[in-house]
Design a protein around this motif. Structure first.
Motif, short mmCIF file in Angstrom:
data_model
loop_
_atom_site.label_atom_id
_atom_site.label_comp_id
_atom_site.label_asym_id
_atom_site.label_seq_id
_atom_site.Cartn_x
_atom_site.Cartn_y
_atom_site.Cartn_z
N MET A 1 53.65 101.77 60.56
CA MET A 1 53.19 102.14 59.25
C MET A 1 53.53 103.61 59.04
O MET A 1 53.38 104.42 59.94
N LEU A 2 53.98 103.92 57.84
CA LEU A 2 54.31 105.29 57.48
C LEU A 2 53.29 105.81 56.47
O LEU A 2 53.02 105.16 55.46
N TYR A 3 52.72 106.97 56.77
CA TYR A 3 51.78 107.62 55.85
C TYR A 3 52.37 108.97 55.48
O TYR A 3 52.66 109.79 56.34
N LEU A 4 52.55 109.19 54.19
CA LEU A 4 53.15 110.44 53.70
C LEU A 4 52.15 111.22 52.88
O LEU A 4 51.37 110.65 52.12
N GLU B 1 46.23 115.60 59.72
CA GLU B 1 45.59 115.08 60.92
C GLU B 1 44.35 114.23 60.62
O GLU B 1 44.18 113.15 61.19
N ASP B 2 43.45 114.72 59.77
CA ASP B 2 42.23 113.97 59.47
C ASP B 2 42.54 112.65 58.78
O ASP B 2 41.86 111.64 59.02
N TYR B 3 43.54 112.64 57.93
CA TYR B 3 43.92 111.41 57.24
C TYR B 3 44.49 110.39 58.21
O TYR B 3 44.14 109.21 58.17
N VAL B 4 45.36 110.83 59.09
CA VAL B 4 45.95 109.94 60.09
C VAL B 4 44.85 109.39 60.99
O VAL B 4 44.81 108.19 61.28
N ALA B 5 43.95 110.25 61.44
CA ALA B 5 42.85 109.80 62.30
C ALA B 5 41.98 108.76 61.59
O ALA B 5 41.57 107.77 62.20
N GLY B 6 41.72 108.96 60.32
CA GLY B 6 40.91 108.01 59.55
C GLY B 6 41.59 106.66 59.41
O GLY B 6 40.95 105.61 59.53
N GLU C 1 47.88 100.56 63.55
CA GLU C 1 48.59 100.78 64.81
C GLU C 1 49.99 101.27 64.49
O GLU C 1 50.53 101.00 63.43
N ALA C 2 50.56 101.97 65.44
CA ALA C 2 51.93 102.49 65.29
C ALA C 2 52.08 103.27 63.99
O ALA C 2 53.01 103.06 63.22
N LEU C 3 51.15 104.17 63.76
CA LEU C 3 51.13 104.97 62.53
C LEU C 3 51.95 106.24 62.71
O LEU C 3 51.79 106.95 63.70
N THR C 4 52.80 106.49 61.75
CA THR C 4 53.58 107.72 61.71
C THR C 4 53.16 108.50 60.48
O THR C 4 53.22 107.97 59.37
N GLY C 5 52.72 109.72 60.66
CA GLY C 5 52.34 110.57 59.54
C GLY C 5 53.36 111.68 59.34
O GLY C 5 53.77 112.31 60.31
N LYS C 6 53.77 111.89 58.12
CA LYS C 6 54.74 112.94 57.80
C LYS C 6 54.26 113.71 56.58
O LYS C 6 53.66 113.15 55.67
N VAL D 1 61.70 108.27 54.41
CA VAL D 1 61.60 106.81 54.43
C VAL D 1 62.80 106.20 55.16
O VAL D 1 62.65 105.30 55.99
N ARG D 2 63.97 106.72 54.90
CA ARG D 2 65.18 106.22 55.56
C ARG D 2 65.09 106.44 57.08
O ARG D 2 65.39 105.53 57.86
N ASP D 3 64.68 107.62 57.51
CA ASP D 3 64.55 107.90 58.94
C ASP D 3 63.52 106.98 59.59
O ASP D 3 63.73 106.48 60.71
N PHE D 4 62.41 106.76 58.91
CA PHE D 4 61.38 105.88 59.44
C PHE D 4 61.91 104.46 59.57
O PHE D 4 61.70 103.81 60.60
#
Length: 67
Positions: free
Chosen positions: A1-4, A14-19, A26-31, A52-55
């Motif tokens: 999952m990608l979170y931007l 960081e707080d958003y990804v942790a939440g 699972e397998a979360l990528t934050g950018k 998005v392309r790189d992800f």
């Protein structure tokens, strides 16, 4: 999952990804896309597309290795 997120509001990611992970992601990528706010595809279209392309490339590569 990608979170931007954009960095325009000055908050860290960081707080958003942790939440998101805390509710089961699972397998979360934050950018963070610099110079953008809530409308990243409009404010920084080239950067948005590149992230998005790189992800997508890394997800396809990881899936191929797992197979």
């Amino acid at each position: 999952m990608l979170y931007l997120r954009g960095d325009a509001d000055g908050r860290g990611i960081e707080d958003y990804v942790a939440g998101i992970e805390a509710i089961g992601a699972e397998a979360l990528t934050g950018k963070v896309i610099s110079g953008a706010g809530e409308f990243m595809p409009l404010e920084r279209p080239e950067a948005f597309v590149q992230v998005v392309r790189d992800f997508a490339k890394s997800a396809v590569s990881a899936r191929a290795k797992a197979a």
